[in-house]
Design an enzyme around this catalytic site. Structure first.
Site, PDB file in Angstrom:
ATOM      1  N   LYS A   1      33.319  79.265 -47.982  1.00  0.00           N
ATOM      2  CA  LYS A   1      34.491  78.169 -47.865  1.00  0.00           C
ATOM      3  C   LYS A   1      34.869  77.872 -46.361  1.00  0.00           C
ATOM      4  O   LYS A   1      34.381  78.488 -45.348  1.00  0.00           O
ATOM      5  CB  LYS A   1      35.133  78.637 -48.406  1.00  0.00           C
ATOM      6  CG  LYS A   1      34.882  79.000 -49.979  1.00  0.00           C
ATOM      7  CD  LYS A   1      36.381  79.387 -50.821  1.00  0.00           C
ATOM      8  CE  LYS A   1      36.178  79.816 -52.147  1.00  0.00           C
ATOM      9  NZ  LYS A   1      36.295  78.817 -53.055  1.00  0.00           N
TER      10      LYS A   1
ATOM     11  N   ARG B   1      32.835  83.048 -62.328  1.00  0.00           N
ATOM     12  CA  ARG B   1      31.625  82.638 -63.646  1.00  0.00           C
ATOM     13  C   ARG B   1      30.487  84.034 -64.170  1.00  0.00           C
ATOM     14  O   ARG B   1      30.468  84.538 -64.979  1.00  0.00           O
ATOM     15  CB  ARG B   1      30.926  81.906 -64.016  1.00  0.00           C
ATOM     16  CG  ARG B   1      29.701  81.288 -62.246  1.00  0.00           C
ATOM     17  CD  ARG B   1      29.263  79.991 -62.792  1.00  0.00           C
ATOM     18  NE  ARG B   1      30.828  79.241 -62.201  1.00  0.00           N
ATOM     19  CZ  ARG B   1      30.848  77.952 -62.157  1.00  0.00           C
ATOM     20  NH1 ARG B   1      30.545  76.625 -63.077  1.00  0.00           N
ATOM     21  NH2 ARG B   1      31.298  77.159 -61.503  1.00  0.00           N
TER      22      ARG B   1
END
Length: 463
Positions: free
Chosen positions: A242, A316
């Site tokens: 990120k 996820r």
């Protein structure tokens, strides 16, 4: 502020809740000095305003809290809480003006308004406490406030003190208070044939603290509720690193775990007649020579293979293994909660908790419960035509479909592939963060969804 109501023996001051258009009528019933004081102060009953009423010697004998108009109140979760900072420290009781149907919500807002995160800096100042208004269940309100306080504290704690080990310790401490049982599978044990959670291991193996699956159980009878919370204690994005601006709030990437822990605490404190299971895959998504890579194909507990197209779509993955595990016991209701996608924030902003479910009874119960719980939720679709977007061809599933469209929906569809045995499944894609202060909601970690879920459970599980 303690998360509890004041007792009447604290000599509370009367607090008059005044709507803007009811001020004149209230003044007509007061003596001349009181009318003169209020008129001279400029108090007009505006939402979020307050005025102390002095006695003959200047000491307070009561207070006014502006309650504005219905339109103004509709813009805030806890309208009365906006007046609290204008009150002198001390104890208060509602003397008049608060609609009975609003009493429970406003009492909760009062308790939550005293929250401050004080782990690293001493919080000074005297408290403003409230005697529980008539007609509410004060212990239930205190339990709700205690649950949110726990959730906020967990989210607000930086990863230096809230890594996978500390998150496990928090669950163990919670279990100890309520007589629950905890089992933990960690490190290389996640890859053993008997306890097989390869995606939890893959996501967390690069970090200094080993990945783990935390499994807490409580209750011996009744319907089974399984909560699965994303416990990514810090998310660098992995090898798909990120940018700095996006990493600053990643201590809150375990907000799903924090919300399920808070919800579990409330369920146990209320002694609901059900069997509760709490599953938290606790990891850090870090960068090292052991990081999983874009292009890798991961095995999963369910047997489905997953192509990794972005290591920053890791939540996820860990949820999928935990969901598959929870699903094996065919719970009556299984709920996952996660700070999963930026797409959900784009869709509904930070204030709403979007959720997905095929269970119409649960969706209806949530819609009924959310307004009264002051916990807004919004149903999103498991849109079947988008299933093709999560099927890459080289593996069974793709963890990050290209294109950027429908990111929250495709993530929810991905998770649903790891369920199927549970009687009902719902997924909440929450933000768990208050970007700026609001009445009753300090800037920082936030509980989103659990109060609505809690109020919906009796209807759905026939409690």
């Amino acid at each position: 502020m303690p998360v509890s109501f004041a007792t009447p023996d604290t000599s509370p001051l009367p607090l008059y809740v005044i709507e803007a258009d009811a001020l004149a009528a209230w003044l007509d019933g007061q003596d001349a000095p009181t009318r003169a004081w209020v008129e001279a102060s400029g108090f007009a009953g505006g939402l979020g305003t307050a005025l102390m009423l002095p006695g003959p010697d200047g000491t307070p004998v009561g207070a006014l809290a502006g309650y504005g108009s219905s339109d103004a109140r509709a813009r805030h979760r806890f309208p009365l809480a906006g007046a609290i900072p204008g009150l002198a420290p001390g104890s208060y009781r509602i003397a008049s003006g608060l609609p009975p149907e609003c009493a429970a919500t406003e009492a909760l807002g009062w308790l939550l308004s005293g929250y401050s995160y004080g782990r690293y800096r001493e919080q000074g100042g005297r408290e403003r406490t409230l005697v529980a208004p008539e007609g509410i269940d004060p212990r239930r309100i205190e339990i709700l406030a205690e649950a949110e306080t726990l959730t906020r504290d967990l989210v607000n704690t930086p990863a230096s003190d809230m890594g996978p080990e500390a998150l496990e310790a928090e669950v163990r401490a919670l279990a100890g208070r309520f007589g629950a049982e905890v089992a933990v599978i960690a490190g290389e044990d996640l890859l053993s044939e008997k306890t097989y959670f390869p995606m939890i291991h893959a996501v967390g193996r690069a970090a200094g603290q080993v990945p783990r699956l935390i499994d807490m159980r409580w209750g011996r009878s009744g319907p089974m509720l399984t909560l699965v919370g994303k416990g990514v204690c810090f998310d660098t994005g992995g090898l798909n690193l990120k940018p700095g601006g996006s990493m600053g709030l990643m201590k809150k990437d375990m907000g799903g775990a924090a919300n399920t822990i808070g919800l579990a605490q409330a369920i146990m404190a209320l002694d609901l007649p059900l069997r509760l299971r709490l599953l938290i895959p606790a990891v850090e998504n870090s960068v090292s020579g052991h990081s999983f890579r874009p292009g890798d194909i991961l095995q999963s507990r369910k047997g489905l293979t997953v192509e990794i197209n972005n290591t920053d779509a890791e939540g996820r993955l860990v949820l999928a293994d935990a969901l598959a595990y929870g699903d094996e016991e065919t719970p009556d209701l299984m709920i996952s909660m996660a700070t999963l996608t930026g797409a959900a924030r784009v869709a509904v902003g930070p204030d709403l908790a979007p959720f997905y479910t095929d269970a119409e009874d649960f969706a209806g119960a949530l819609a009924d419960a959310a307004p009264g719980a002051a916990d807004p939720v919004w149903r999103m679709p498991f849109h079947a035509p988008y299933e093709a977007m999560i099927e890459p061809g080289i593996a069974d599933l793709d963890n990050a479909p290209s294109g950027g469209f429908a990111g929250s929906i495709t993530a929810a569809l991905f998770l649903r592939r790891f369920t199927g045995q549970a009687a009902r499944y719902a997924h909440f894609d929450i933000y768990s963060w208050q970007p700026k202060p609001e009445p009753g909601r300090a800037k920082g970690g936030l509980m989103q969804g659990p109060r609505a879920i809690l109020d919906a459970l009796p209807q759905v599980l026939d409690l």
